[in-house]
Design a protein around this motif. Structure first.
Motif, PDB file in Angstrom:
ATOM      1  N   GLN A 155       3.530 -12.683   6.201  1.00 22.05           N
ATOM      2  CA  GLN A 155       2.716 -11.688   6.719  1.00 22.05           C
ATOM      3  C   GLN A 155       1.302 -11.807   6.631  1.00 22.05           C
ATOM      4  O   GLN A 155       0.402 -11.449   7.315  1.00 22.05           O
ATOM      5  CB  GLN A 155       3.076 -10.099   6.144  1.00 22.05           C
ATOM      6  N   ARG A 187      -0.013 -14.220   9.102  1.00 15.92           N
ATOM      7  CA  ARG A 187      -0.309 -13.313  10.505  1.00 15.92           C
ATOM      8  C   ARG A 187      -1.434 -12.594  10.396  1.00 15.92           C
ATOM      9  O   ARG A 187      -2.108 -12.753  11.367  1.00 15.92           O
ATOM     10  CB  ARG A 187       1.128 -12.607  10.634  1.00 15.92           C
ATOM     11  N   ILE A 188      -1.775 -11.693   9.238  1.00 18.48           N
ATOM     12  CA  ILE A 188      -2.786 -11.073   9.356  1.00 18.48           C
ATOM     13  C   ILE A 188      -4.197 -11.968   9.280  1.00 18.48           C
ATOM     14  O   ILE A 188      -5.060 -11.706   9.889  1.00 18.48           O
ATOM     15  CB  ILE A 188      -2.593  -9.966   7.952  1.00 18.48           C
ATOM     16  N   THR A 202      -4.560 -13.215  12.670  1.00 17.62           N
ATOM     17  CA  THR A 202      -5.365 -12.139  13.516  1.00 17.62           C
ATOM     18  C   THR A 202      -6.847 -12.080  13.414  1.00 17.62           C
ATOM     19  O   THR A 202      -7.762 -11.992  14.315  1.00 17.62           O
ATOM     20  CB  THR A 202      -4.656 -10.783  13.345  1.00 17.62           C
ATOM     21  N   ALA A 228     -11.778  -3.860  11.873  1.00 15.61           N
ATOM     22  CA  ALA A 228     -10.663  -4.532  11.704  1.00 15.61           C
ATOM     23  C   ALA A 228     -10.404  -5.004  10.388  1.00 15.61           C
ATOM     24  O   ALA A 228      -9.174  -4.880   9.723  1.00 15.61           O
ATOM     25  CB  ALA A 228     -10.639  -5.557  12.613  1.00 15.61           C
ATOM     26  N   ASN A 262      -9.388  -2.017   8.118  1.00 17.16           N
ATOM     27  CA  ASN A 262      -7.756  -1.722   8.228  1.00 17.16           C
ATOM     28  C   ASN A 262      -6.680  -2.732   7.782  1.00 17.16           C
ATOM     29  O   ASN A 262      -5.747  -2.500   7.740  1.00 17.16           O
ATOM     30  CB  ASN A 262      -7.449  -1.281   9.332  1.00 17.16           C
ATOM     31  N   ALA A 263      -7.508  -3.841   7.501  1.00 17.94           N
ATOM     32  CA  ALA A 263      -6.464  -4.932   7.035  1.00 17.94           C
ATOM     33  C   ALA A 263      -6.384  -5.252   5.650  1.00 17.94           C
ATOM     34  O   ALA A 263      -5.451  -5.703   5.031  1.00 17.94           O
ATOM     35  CB  ALA A 263      -7.013  -6.530   7.814  1.00 17.94           C
ATOM     36  N   PRO A 282      -5.973  -3.296   3.056  1.00 16.34           N
ATOM     37  CA  PRO A 282      -4.863  -2.747   2.113  1.00 16.34           C
ATOM     38  C   PRO A 282      -3.749  -3.041   2.407  1.00 16.34           C
ATOM     39  O   PRO A 282      -2.624  -3.045   1.946  1.00 16.34           O
ATOM     40  CB  PRO A 282      -4.768  -1.262   2.821  1.00 16.34           C
ATOM     41  N   VAL A 283      -3.492  -4.073   3.623  1.00 10.72           N
ATOM     42  CA  VAL A 283      -2.121  -4.525   3.913  1.00 10.72           C
ATOM     43  C   VAL A 283      -1.590  -6.201   3.460  1.00 10.72           C
ATOM     44  O   VAL A 283      -0.768  -6.412   3.541  1.00 10.72           O
ATOM     45  CB  VAL A 283      -1.713  -4.468   5.358  1.00 10.72           C
TER      46      VAL A 283
END
Lengths: 194, 132
Positions: free
Chosen positions: A53, A56-57, A60, A148, A151-152, A154-155
Protein backbone atom coordinates in the motif's frame (compact mmCIF):
# COMPACT_ATOMS: atom_id res chain seq x y z
CA UNK A 1 6.41 52.49 -7.36
CA UNK A 2 5.19 48.92 -7.01
CA UNK A 3 7.27 46.16 -8.49
CA UNK A 4 6.18 44.07 -11.43
CA UNK A 5 4.75 40.72 -10.31
CA UNK A 6 7.38 38.88 -12.33
CA UNK A 7 10.17 40.88 -10.65
CA UNK A 8 8.64 40.23 -7.26
CA UNK A 9 8.33 36.55 -8.04
CA UNK A 10 11.95 36.32 -9.11
CA UNK A 11 13.24 38.22 -6.07
CA UNK A 12 11.15 36.10 -3.74
CA UNK A 13 12.55 32.97 -5.31
CA UNK A 14 16.16 34.21 -5.13
CA UNK A 15 15.72 35.35 -1.53
CA UNK A 16 14.16 32.03 -0.65
CA UNK A 17 17.14 30.19 -2.09
CA UNK A 18 19.55 32.51 -0.29
CA UNK A 19 17.72 32.06 3.00
CA UNK A 20 17.61 28.33 2.46
CA UNK A 21 21.37 28.16 2.05
CA UNK A 22 21.98 30.48 5.02
CA UNK A 23 19.65 28.50 7.24
CA UNK A 24 20.63 25.07 6.01
CA UNK A 25 21.66 24.09 9.49
CA UNK A 26 18.17 24.79 10.72
CA UNK A 27 16.67 22.53 8.12
CA UNK A 28 18.15 19.35 9.43
CA UNK A 29 14.68 17.98 10.08
CA UNK A 30 13.69 18.23 6.45
CA UNK A 31 16.99 16.87 5.29
CA UNK A 32 16.60 13.99 7.68
CA UNK A 33 13.10 13.36 6.41
CA UNK A 34 14.31 13.11 2.85
CA UNK A 35 17.22 10.98 4.00
CA UNK A 36 14.73 8.52 5.40
CA UNK A 37 13.49 7.97 1.89
CA UNK A 38 16.74 6.19 1.16
CA UNK A 39 15.26 3.33 3.11
CA UNK A 40 17.59 3.27 6.07
CA UNK A 41 14.73 3.16 8.52
CA UNK A 42 12.29 0.95 6.66
CA UNK A 43 10.74 -1.48 9.13
CA UNK A 44 11.78 -4.94 8.05
CA UNK A 45 8.83 -6.41 9.87
CA UNK A 46 6.17 -4.37 8.16
CA UNK A 47 3.45 -6.52 6.67
CA UNK A 48 3.56 -7.18 2.96
CA UNK A 49 0.15 -5.62 2.39
CA UNK A 50 1.13 -2.50 4.28
CA UNK A 51 4.33 -2.16 2.27
CA UNK A 52 2.45 -2.73 -0.98
CA UNK A 53 0.00 0.00 0.00
CA UNK A 54 2.82 2.40 0.81
CA UNK A 55 4.37 1.68 -2.60
CA UNK A 56 1.05 2.38 -4.32
CA UNK A 57 0.68 5.69 -2.48
CA UNK A 58 4.27 6.66 -3.32
CA UNK A 59 3.66 5.84 -6.97
CA UNK A 60 0.52 7.96 -6.97
CA UNK A 61 2.63 10.82 -5.61
CA UNK A 62 5.23 10.18 -8.31
CA UNK A 63 2.47 10.34 -10.92
CA UNK A 64 1.46 13.78 -9.71
CA UNK A 65 5.09 14.92 -9.60
CA UNK A 66 5.65 13.77 -13.19
CA UNK A 67 2.59 15.74 -14.19
CA UNK A 68 3.98 18.83 -12.47
CA UNK A 69 7.31 18.45 -14.29
CA UNK A 70 5.45 18.19 -17.60
CA UNK A 71 3.29 21.22 -16.75
CA UNK A 72 6.30 23.39 -15.95
CA UNK A 73 7.91 22.19 -19.18
CA UNK A 74 4.81 23.29 -21.04
CA UNK A 75 4.97 26.68 -19.34
CA UNK A 76 8.69 27.04 -20.01
CA UNK A 77 8.24 26.27 -23.70
CA UNK A 78 5.12 28.39 -24.10
CA UNK A 79 7.02 31.56 -24.89
CA UNK A 80 4.66 33.37 -22.54
CA UNK A 81 7.02 33.71 -19.57
CA UNK A 82 9.33 36.64 -19.01
CA UNK A 83 12.98 35.59 -18.47
CA UNK A 84 12.91 36.13 -14.70
CA UNK A 85 9.70 34.17 -14.34
CA UNK A 86 11.06 31.43 -16.53
CA UNK A 87 14.02 31.01 -14.16
CA UNK A 88 11.65 30.57 -11.25
CA UNK A 89 9.49 28.10 -13.15
CA UNK A 90 12.50 26.02 -14.09
CA UNK A 91 13.64 26.16 -10.46
CA UNK A 92 10.29 24.83 -9.25
CA UNK A 93 10.37 22.16 -11.93
CA UNK A 94 13.77 21.09 -10.58
CA UNK A 95 12.24 20.65 -7.14
CA UNK A 96 9.58 18.34 -8.57
CA UNK A 97 12.28 16.32 -10.30
CA UNK A 98 14.08 16.00 -6.95
CA UNK A 99 10.83 14.81 -5.37
CA UNK A 100 10.56 12.10 -8.04
CA UNK A 101 14.13 10.97 -7.37
CA UNK A 102 13.55 10.80 -3.63
CA UNK A 103 10.20 9.01 -3.93
CA UNK A 104 11.65 6.56 -6.46
CA UNK A 105 14.48 5.71 -4.07
CA UNK A 106 11.94 5.08 -1.34
CA UNK A 107 9.98 2.72 -3.59
CA UNK A 108 13.09 0.81 -4.55
CA UNK A 109 14.08 0.49 -0.90
CA UNK A 110 10.67 -1.09 -0.28
CA UNK A 111 11.26 -3.58 -3.07
CA UNK A 112 8.91 -1.86 -5.49
CA UNK A 113 9.22 -0.29 -8.89
CA UNK A 114 8.67 3.41 -9.50
CA UNK A 115 6.25 4.39 -12.25
CA UNK A 116 7.61 6.21 -15.27
CA UNK A 117 6.17 9.42 -16.62
CA UNK A 118 3.27 9.09 -19.04
CA UNK A 119 3.99 9.58 -22.71
CA UNK A 120 1.66 12.58 -22.77
CA UNK A 121 -0.39 14.71 -20.41
CA UNK A 122 -3.60 16.60 -20.98
CA UNK A 123 -3.48 20.24 -19.96
CA UNK A 124 -5.89 23.12 -20.65
CA UNK A 125 -3.51 24.53 -23.27
CA UNK A 126 -6.29 26.50 -24.96
CA UNK A 127 -6.68 28.59 -21.80
CA UNK A 128 -3.00 29.59 -21.58
CA UNK A 129 -2.85 32.87 -23.50
CA UNK A 130 -0.60 35.02 -21.35
CA UNK A 131 1.91 34.79 -18.51
CA UNK A 132 -0.76 35.26 -15.86
CA UNK A 133 -2.67 32.23 -17.19
CA UNK A 134 0.43 30.07 -16.90
CA UNK A 135 1.10 31.26 -13.35
CA UNK A 136 -2.53 30.62 -12.35
CA UNK A 137 -2.37 27.15 -13.91
CA UNK A 138 0.85 26.36 -12.03
CA UNK A 139 -0.61 27.73 -8.79
CA UNK A 140 -3.61 25.41 -9.19
CA UNK A 141 -1.35 22.40 -9.62
CA UNK A 142 0.73 23.34 -6.59
CA UNK A 143 -2.38 23.87 -4.50
CA UNK A 144 -3.60 20.45 -5.55
CA UNK A 145 -0.26 18.92 -4.66
CA UNK A 146 -0.38 20.37 -1.16
CA UNK A 147 -3.82 18.88 -0.66
CA UNK A 148 -2.80 15.52 -2.09
CA UNK A 149 0.19 15.23 0.26
CA UNK A 150 -1.87 16.45 3.22
CA UNK A 151 -4.37 13.65 2.62
CA UNK A 152 -1.71 11.02 1.95
CA UNK A 153 0.45 11.68 5.01
CA UNK A 154 -1.96 9.96 7.45
CA UNK A 155 -2.29 6.77 5.40
CA UNK A 156 1.34 5.71 5.13
CA UNK A 157 1.96 2.65 7.26
CA UNK A 158 5.60 3.66 7.58
CA UNK A 159 5.63 6.91 9.53
CA UNK A 160 9.03 7.83 8.13
CA UNK A 161 7.34 8.14 4.77
CA UNK A 162 4.75 10.45 6.33
CA UNK A 163 7.55 12.64 7.63
CA UNK A 164 9.22 12.75 4.23
CA UNK A 165 5.90 13.51 2.51
CA UNK A 166 5.38 16.37 4.95
CA UNK A 167 8.74 17.79 3.92
CA UNK A 168 7.69 17.68 0.26
CA UNK A 169 4.31 19.19 1.14
CA UNK A 170 6.08 22.17 2.70
CA UNK A 171 8.00 22.74 -0.54
CA UNK A 172 4.80 22.56 -2.62
CA UNK A 173 3.14 25.03 -0.25
CA UNK A 174 6.01 27.49 -0.73
CA UNK A 175 5.64 27.19 -4.51
CA UNK A 176 1.92 27.87 -4.18
CA UNK A 177 2.48 30.90 -1.96
CA UNK A 178 5.10 32.39 -4.30
CA UNK A 179 2.85 31.88 -7.33
CA UNK A 180 -0.15 33.41 -5.54
CA UNK A 181 1.98 36.39 -4.59
CA UNK A 182 3.03 36.82 -8.21
CA UNK A 183 -0.63 36.78 -9.19
CA UNK A 184 -1.36 39.59 -6.74
CA UNK A 185 -3.24 37.26 -4.40
CA UNK A 186 -2.79 36.81 -0.68
CA UNK A 187 0.04 34.27 -0.58
CA UNK A 188 -1.29 32.69 2.58
CA UNK A 189 -5.07 32.85 2.34
CA UNK A 190 -5.88 31.16 5.61
CA UNK A 191 -4.67 29.63 8.84
CA UNK A 192 -5.77 26.14 7.87
CA UNK A 193 -5.75 24.13 4.73
CA UNK A 194 -7.49 21.05 3.45
CA UNK B 1 -48.08 -3.34 -7.53
CA UNK B 2 -47.04 -6.13 -9.86
CA UNK B 3 -43.40 -5.48 -9.00
CA UNK B 4 -44.11 -5.42 -5.28
CA UNK B 5 -46.13 -8.62 -5.43
CA UNK B 6 -43.67 -10.45 -7.64
CA UNK B 7 -40.42 -9.14 -6.07
CA UNK B 8 -41.24 -7.90 -2.55
CA UNK B 9 -37.64 -7.96 -1.27
CA UNK B 10 -36.23 -6.19 -4.29
CA UNK B 11 -38.95 -3.55 -4.18
CA UNK B 12 -38.13 -2.72 -0.59
CA UNK B 13 -34.43 -2.57 -1.35
CA UNK B 14 -35.00 -0.33 -4.35
CA UNK B 15 -37.25 1.97 -2.34
CA UNK B 16 -34.67 2.14 0.46
CA UNK B 17 -31.91 3.00 -1.99
CA UNK B 18 -34.02 5.71 -3.59
CA UNK B 19 -34.87 7.21 -0.21
CA UNK B 20 -31.22 7.12 0.85
CA UNK B 21 -30.17 8.82 -2.39
CA UNK B 22 -32.87 11.47 -1.94
CA UNK B 23 -31.92 12.15 1.65
CA UNK B 24 -28.26 12.45 0.70
CA UNK B 25 -29.08 14.91 -2.07
CA UNK B 26 -31.66 16.98 -0.23
CA UNK B 27 -29.44 18.47 2.45
CA UNK B 28 -26.29 18.85 0.41
CA UNK B 29 -24.68 22.23 -0.17
CA UNK B 30 -23.18 22.24 -3.64
CA UNK B 31 -21.09 25.39 -3.10
CA UNK B 32 -19.55 23.85 -0.01
CA UNK B 33 -19.01 20.75 -2.11
CA UNK B 34 -17.08 22.79 -4.64
CA UNK B 35 -14.74 23.91 -1.87
CA UNK B 36 -14.39 20.34 -0.66
CA UNK B 37 -13.46 19.30 -4.20
CA UNK B 38 -10.20 21.19 -3.68
CA UNK B 39 -9.08 18.06 -1.87
CA UNK B 40 -9.38 16.16 -5.15
CA UNK B 41 -7.70 18.56 -7.59
CA UNK B 42 -4.21 17.26 -6.92
CA UNK B 43 -5.07 14.17 -8.93
CA UNK B 44 -8.45 14.63 -10.63
CA UNK B 45 -10.31 16.89 -13.01
CA UNK B 46 -13.71 16.53 -14.58
CA UNK B 47 -12.67 16.88 -18.20
CA UNK B 48 -9.60 14.68 -18.53
CA UNK B 49 -7.60 11.94 -16.87
CA UNK B 50 -4.73 12.98 -14.66
CA UNK B 51 -3.05 10.95 -11.92
CA UNK B 52 -6.60 9.83 -11.18
CA UNK B 53 -9.41 9.25 -13.68
CA UNK B 54 -11.67 12.04 -14.89
CA UNK B 55 -14.91 12.65 -13.06
CA UNK B 56 -17.17 13.48 -15.99
CA UNK B 57 -20.03 10.98 -16.38
CA UNK B 58 -19.04 9.34 -13.13
CA UNK B 59 -22.52 8.49 -11.90
CA UNK B 60 -23.69 5.12 -13.11
CA UNK B 61 -20.22 4.19 -14.30
CA UNK B 62 -18.75 0.88 -13.16
CA UNK B 63 -15.57 1.58 -11.21
CA UNK B 64 -12.40 0.97 -13.16
CA UNK B 65 -13.98 1.21 -16.59
CA UNK B 66 -13.28 4.74 -17.88
CA UNK B 67 -11.52 4.42 -21.21
CA UNK B 68 -7.82 5.15 -21.54
CA UNK B 69 -7.09 5.10 -17.83
CA UNK B 70 -4.94 2.52 -16.10
CA UNK B 71 -6.62 1.53 -12.86
CA UNK B 72 -5.39 -0.47 -9.90
CA UNK B 73 -6.43 -4.12 -9.95
CA UNK B 74 -8.59 -3.47 -6.91
CA UNK B 75 -10.61 -0.80 -8.67
CA UNK B 76 -10.77 -2.83 -11.86
CA UNK B 77 -12.29 -5.93 -10.28
CA UNK B 78 -14.49 -4.17 -7.73
CA UNK B 79 -17.61 -3.97 -9.95
CA UNK B 80 -18.78 -1.07 -7.80
CA UNK B 81 -21.25 1.17 -9.61
CA UNK B 82 -20.76 4.82 -8.69
CA UNK B 83 -23.82 6.41 -7.13
CA UNK B 84 -24.38 8.91 -4.33
CA UNK B 85 -24.37 6.06 -1.88
CA UNK B 86 -21.28 4.23 -3.10
CA UNK B 87 -19.35 7.49 -3.47
CA UNK B 88 -20.32 8.45 0.05
CA UNK B 89 -19.07 5.13 1.39
CA UNK B 90 -15.89 5.17 -0.70
CA UNK B 91 -14.94 8.75 0.13
CA UNK B 92 -15.33 8.13 3.87
CA UNK B 93 -12.21 5.94 3.70
CA UNK B 94 -11.09 4.84 0.23
CA UNK B 95 -8.39 2.48 1.44
CA UNK B 96 -10.81 0.72 3.78
CA UNK B 97 -13.66 0.56 1.30
CA UNK B 98 -11.41 -0.66 -1.50
CA UNK B 99 -8.14 -2.15 -0.22
CA UNK B 100 -5.58 -2.03 -2.97
CA UNK B 101 -6.76 1.20 -4.54
CA UNK B 102 -4.04 3.61 -5.65
CA UNK B 103 -5.97 6.48 -4.15
CA UNK B 104 -3.76 7.31 -1.18
CA UNK B 105 -6.29 9.53 0.46
CA UNK B 106 -7.31 9.46 4.12
CA UNK B 107 -10.94 10.20 3.26
CA UNK B 108 -13.46 12.89 4.02
CA UNK B 109 -14.34 12.13 7.62
CA UNK B 110 -16.94 14.82 8.15
CA UNK B 111 -20.25 13.40 6.92
CA UNK B 112 -21.71 16.81 6.00
CA UNK B 113 -18.62 17.75 4.03
CA UNK B 114 -18.68 14.38 2.34
CA UNK B 115 -22.35 14.72 1.42
CA UNK B 116 -21.64 18.16 -0.06
CA UNK B 117 -18.70 16.81 -2.03
CA UNK B 118 -20.78 13.94 -3.39
CA UNK B 119 -23.52 16.33 -4.44
CA UNK B 120 -21.00 18.53 -6.25
CA UNK B 121 -19.48 15.49 -7.97
CA UNK B 122 -22.91 14.28 -9.08
CA UNK B 123 -23.93 17.70 -10.38
CA UNK B 124 -20.69 18.52 -12.17
CA UNK B 125 -20.21 15.06 -13.63
CA UNK B 126 -23.53 15.48 -15.43
CA UNK B 127 -23.09 19.13 -16.41
CA UNK B 128 -22.64 20.57 -19.90
CA UNK B 129 -18.84 20.41 -19.62
CA UNK B 130 -19.25 16.64 -19.39
CA UNK B 131 -21.33 16.02 -22.49
CA UNK B 132 -20.22 12.69 -23.89
Amino acid sequence: MSKQPSKLLFETFINSRRNFIQKAGGLSMSAAAIGLLSGTSINAFAGEKAVAQDVRILNTAIGAEHEAVAAYQLGAESGLLEPDVLKVAVGFQGHHKEHIDALSKAIRSLGGEADDAKSNYQFPVEKLKKQRDVLAFAAGLERGAVSAYANAIPVFDNRDLSLAAASILADEAMHWAVLRSALGLDPVPGAFFS
Amino acid sequence: MFFRRKFPGQATLLLTLLICESVLAADADREAGKLAYNQCIGCHSFAYHRTGPKHCNLIGRIAGTAKNFEYSDAMHISRVVWSRETLNDFLASPLTYMPGTSMGFIGVKNSDQRMNLVEYLVHQSESDQCDP
